[in-house]
Design a protein around this motif. Structure first.
Motif, short mmCIF file in Angstrom:
data_model
loop_
_atom_site.label_atom_id
_atom_site.label_comp_id
_atom_site.label_asym_id
_atom_site.label_seq_id
_atom_site.Cartn_x
_atom_site.Cartn_y
_atom_site.Cartn_z
N LEU A 77 0.79 -1.23 0.00
CA LEU A 77 0.00 0.00 0.00
C LEU A 77 0.83 1.29 0.00
CD1 LEU A 77 -2.72 -1.09 2.60
CD2 LEU A 77 -3.07 -0.73 0.14
N LYS A 78 2.14 1.19 0.09
CA LYS A 78 2.94 2.41 0.25
C LYS A 78 2.81 3.37 -0.93
CE LYS A 78 7.23 0.28 -1.44
NZ LYS A 78 8.63 -0.06 -1.08
N PHE A 79 2.46 2.85 -2.12
CA PHE A 79 2.35 3.73 -3.27
C PHE A 79 1.04 4.52 -3.29
CE2 PHE A 79 4.90 0.01 -4.52
CZ PHE A 79 6.10 0.65 -4.71
N GLU A 80 0.19 4.30 -2.30
CA GLU A 80 -1.05 5.07 -2.20
C GLU A 80 -0.81 6.47 -1.65
OE1 GLU A 80 -4.27 4.01 -3.27
OE2 GLU A 80 -2.79 2.73 -4.26
N GLY A 81 0.38 6.72 -1.13
CA GLY A 81 0.69 8.01 -0.54
C GLY A 81 0.71 9.13 -1.57
N GLY A 82 0.12 10.27 -1.23
CA GLY A 82 0.12 11.44 -2.10
C GLY A 82 -1.23 12.11 -2.14
N ARG B 231 8.49 11.13 -4.02
CA ARG B 231 7.25 11.78 -4.45
C ARG B 231 6.04 10.88 -4.25
NH1 ARG B 231 10.71 13.69 -8.70
NH2 ARG B 231 9.95 12.10 -10.14
N THR B 232 6.26 9.57 -4.16
CA THR B 232 5.12 8.67 -4.01
C THR B 232 4.52 8.76 -2.61
OG1 THR B 232 6.45 6.78 -3.30
CG2 THR B 232 6.12 7.08 -5.66
N VAL B 233 5.24 9.34 -1.65
CA VAL B 233 4.69 9.45 -0.30
C VAL B 233 4.59 10.90 0.15
CG1 VAL B 233 5.45 7.17 0.42
CG2 VAL B 233 7.00 9.09 0.70
N ASP B 234 4.62 11.80 -0.78
CA ASP B 234 4.60 13.23 -0.47
C ASP B 234 3.22 13.80 -0.80
OD1 ASP B 234 4.91 15.91 -0.21
OD2 ASP B 234 6.76 16.05 -1.37
N ARG B 235 2.53 14.32 0.21
CA ARG B 235 1.18 14.84 -0.02
C ARG B 235 1.16 16.01 -1.00
NH1 ARG B 235 0.28 14.60 5.56
NH2 ARG B 235 -0.99 12.87 6.25
N SER B 236 2.30 16.67 -1.19
CA SER B 236 2.31 17.83 -2.07
C SER B 236 2.25 17.42 -3.55
CB SER B 236 3.57 18.66 -1.83
OG SER B 236 4.71 17.94 -2.23
N GLN B 237 2.36 16.14 -3.82
CA GLN B 237 2.36 15.67 -5.20
C GLN B 237 1.04 14.99 -5.52
OE1 GLN B 237 4.78 16.25 -7.37
NE2 GLN B 237 6.02 17.32 -5.86
N ARG B 238 0.39 15.40 -6.62
CA ARG B 238 -0.84 14.75 -7.07
C ARG B 238 -0.47 13.41 -7.69
NH1 ARG B 238 -3.58 17.20 -12.24
NH2 ARG B 238 -1.80 16.07 -13.09
N VAL B 239 -1.04 12.33 -7.17
CA VAL B 239 -0.69 11.01 -7.68
C VAL B 239 -1.83 10.38 -8.49
CG1 VAL B 239 0.97 10.57 -5.85
CG2 VAL B 239 -1.41 9.86 -5.52
N ARG B 240 -3.08 10.73 -8.18
CA ARG B 240 -4.19 10.03 -8.82
C ARG B 240 -5.41 10.93 -8.94
NH1 ARG B 240 -5.04 4.76 -5.79
NH2 ARG B 240 -2.94 4.39 -6.62
N THR B 241 -6.17 10.72 -10.03
CA THR B 241 -7.43 11.45 -10.23
C THR B 241 -8.56 10.46 -10.39
OG1 THR B 241 -6.37 13.37 -11.26
CG2 THR B 241 -8.69 12.99 -11.77
N TYR B 242 -9.68 10.76 -9.73
CA TYR B 242 -10.90 9.95 -9.79
C TYR B 242 -11.96 10.80 -10.49
CZ TYR B 242 -8.45 7.47 -6.01
OH TYR B 242 -7.51 6.79 -5.25
#
Length: 357
Positions: free
Chosen positions: A174-179, A297-308
Motif C-alpha cells: 500500500l505504500k504507493f497510495e501516498g500522495g 514523491r510517491t509518499v509526499d502529499r504535495s504531489q498529485r498522484v491520482r485522479t478519480y
C-alpha cells in the motif's frame, strides 16, 4: 550469474540456527526482524534452488539433444522456464525497502474543497476498507474526525496482515497510495450540477514496534484534554484525549477515539513512531541519488498522484500513466490492477538502481 548466492545461502542457514535459539525467540522486535529476514531469504534461496535445478536439467537435455534431436523441444521448454526463474531471482535480489514486510498505518486528510473533500476522504476510507477485507487483512481505526454530513476531516487507521508472505505485507503493498488524490464530480452540495475538483491527502507509514524506534521520553510533551466530536458513552466526559508533541521534529499526534487516556496514549505513540520512521526514510531518500529521490514523491502529499473522474468513470494514476474506466469497481476495493502496475514500475526502477551500483 548470481554472484552473492553463496553468501545468501550461508546467511539463510545461519538465521535458521538463530531462529531456534530461545534467546532470539523471546527478544521482541529482534525476533520479528530475524523472522522477516529469514522468510525473505527463504524466498530467495528457494528461487535460487529452482533456477539451479532448471539449469542442470537444461544442460542434461542439451547433451541428450546432441545425440537425439527429439530432445530439442524439451530444451526449448526448459529455456523458457529458466528465463522465468532467472527473472524471479533477479526481482527478489533487487534493492528493497526494509519496511516492506511491516504492517501499515495510513492517514487520510481532507484538503481543498471543503465538505466535498471530506466526503471524498470518506470514499477513500471505504475503498481501502473494501480492499483490506478482500485481502483477508484486518483494519482498525486509531483516530478520526468526521463531519455532520458523514465526511472525514481526518482518519488514521492500521492495517494488519498476520503472517503475510514476504513482499505481500500491507506497507509493501500500500505504500504507493501516498500522495494527493484528486476527485472530479458533481458534489452533493452543488445545486447547479457543476463538476467540482477537490482533493484529499493520503500518507502511508510502516507500523513499527516500540523497541524498533529510539524515542527519548524527554523529547515528548504530552497534553491531555476532553475528547470532542462524536463518541460513545464516557468518551466525551473525561480528559481521555491525548496530544503528543515530539519537540525535536515538531511532530504532533492527537488521539481521542479510545475510551481511556492510557489507550489513547498508546495509539498516539504508535502513530508517532510510524511518522518518525517515515520521515527518516524520506530524508534518507532525499539525500541519495537522483533516481532514489524520485520515489520520495510517491509518499509526499504535495504531489498529485491520482485522479478519480466520476463523469467518465475513470481512474488515472499520473506517476505511471495508468488509466482505467472502472472507477466504480475501484471504489468498491478492486485496487489490484493499479497496485500491480505501480509495483511493476517500482521493480523496474529498483532493478535499474541495482545495475547502477
Amino acid at each position: 550469474m548470481f554472484e552473492n548466492a553463496a553468501e545468501l545461502r550461508a546467511e539463510y542457514a545461519d538465521l535458521g540456527l538463530r531462529m531456534a535459539d530461545p534467546g532470539v525467540l523471546t527478544a521482541g522486535s529482534r525476533s520479528r526482524s530475524v523472522g522477516r529476514r529469514y522468510a525473505r531469504l527463504g524466498q530467495i534461496v528457494k528461487a535460487l534452488d529452482d533456477h539451479d535445478r532448471l539449469f542442470a536439467d537444461r544442460q542434461a537435455a542439451a547433451e541428450l539433444a546432441q545425440e537425439d534431436p527429439s530432445f530439442a523441444a524439451e530444451v526449448d521448454d526448459l529455456d523458457k522456464q529458466l528465463g522465468f526463474a532467472r527473472a524471479k531471482v533477479t526481482a527478489l535480489l533487487a534493492p528493497s525497502d526494509p519496511n516492506d514486510d511491516n504492517d501499515a498505518i495510513i492517514e487520510i486528510k481532507s484538503g481543498e474543497g471543503g465538505e466535498e473533500s471530506a466526503l471524498f476522504a470518506a470514499d477513500l476510507l471505504g475503498m481501502y476498507q473494501h480492499y483490506v477485507e478482500s485481502r483477508g487483512w484486518k483494519m482498525h481505526v486509531l483516530d478520526s474526525e468526521v463531519t455532520d454530513l458523514g465526511g472525514v476531516k481526518t482518519v488514521t487507521f492500521s492495517v494488519h496482515a498476520g503472517n503475510a508472505e514476504p513482499g505481500q505485507a500491507p506497507y509493501g503493498v500500500l505504500k504507493f497510495e501516498g500522495g494527493v488524490h484528486r476527485v472530479q464530480r458533481v458534489p452533493v452540495t452543488e445545486s447547479q450540477g457543476r463538476i467540482h475538483t477537490s482533493a484529499a491527502g493520503v500518507l502511508v507509514m510502516p507500523d513499527v514496534e516500540a523497541d524498533e524506534v529510539d524515542i527519548d521520553e524527554g523529547d515528548l510533551r504530552i497534553d491531555v484534554f476532553r475528547s470532542s466530536g462524536k463518541g460513545g458513552q464516557g468518551v466525551n466526559t473525561t480528559d481521555s484525549a491525548v496530544r503528543i508533541t515530539h519537540v525535536p521534529t515538531g511532530t504532533v499526534v492527537t488521539c481521542q477515539d479510545e475510551r481511556s487516556q492510557l489507550q489513547n496514549k498508546e495509539q498516539a505513540m504508535r502513530i508517532l513512531r510510524a511518522r518518525l520512521v517515515a520521515a527518516a526514510a524520506e530524508q534518507a531518500a532525499a539525500e541519495a541519488s537522483a533516481a532514489r529521490k524520485s520515489q520520495v514523491r510517491t509518499v509526499d502529499r504535495s504531489q498529485r498522484v491520482r485522479t478519480y473522474n466520476f463523469p467518465e468513470n475513470r481512474i488515472t494514476d499520473h506517476r505511471i500513466g495508468f488509466k482505467a474506466h472502472n472507477l466504480d469497481q475501484v471504489l468498491d476495493g478492486e485496487l489490484g490492477p493499479v497496485i500491480a502496475a505501480l509495483q511493476e514500475a517500482d521493480l523496474a526502477e529498483r532493478l535499474a538502481m541495482g545495475n547502477d551500483q
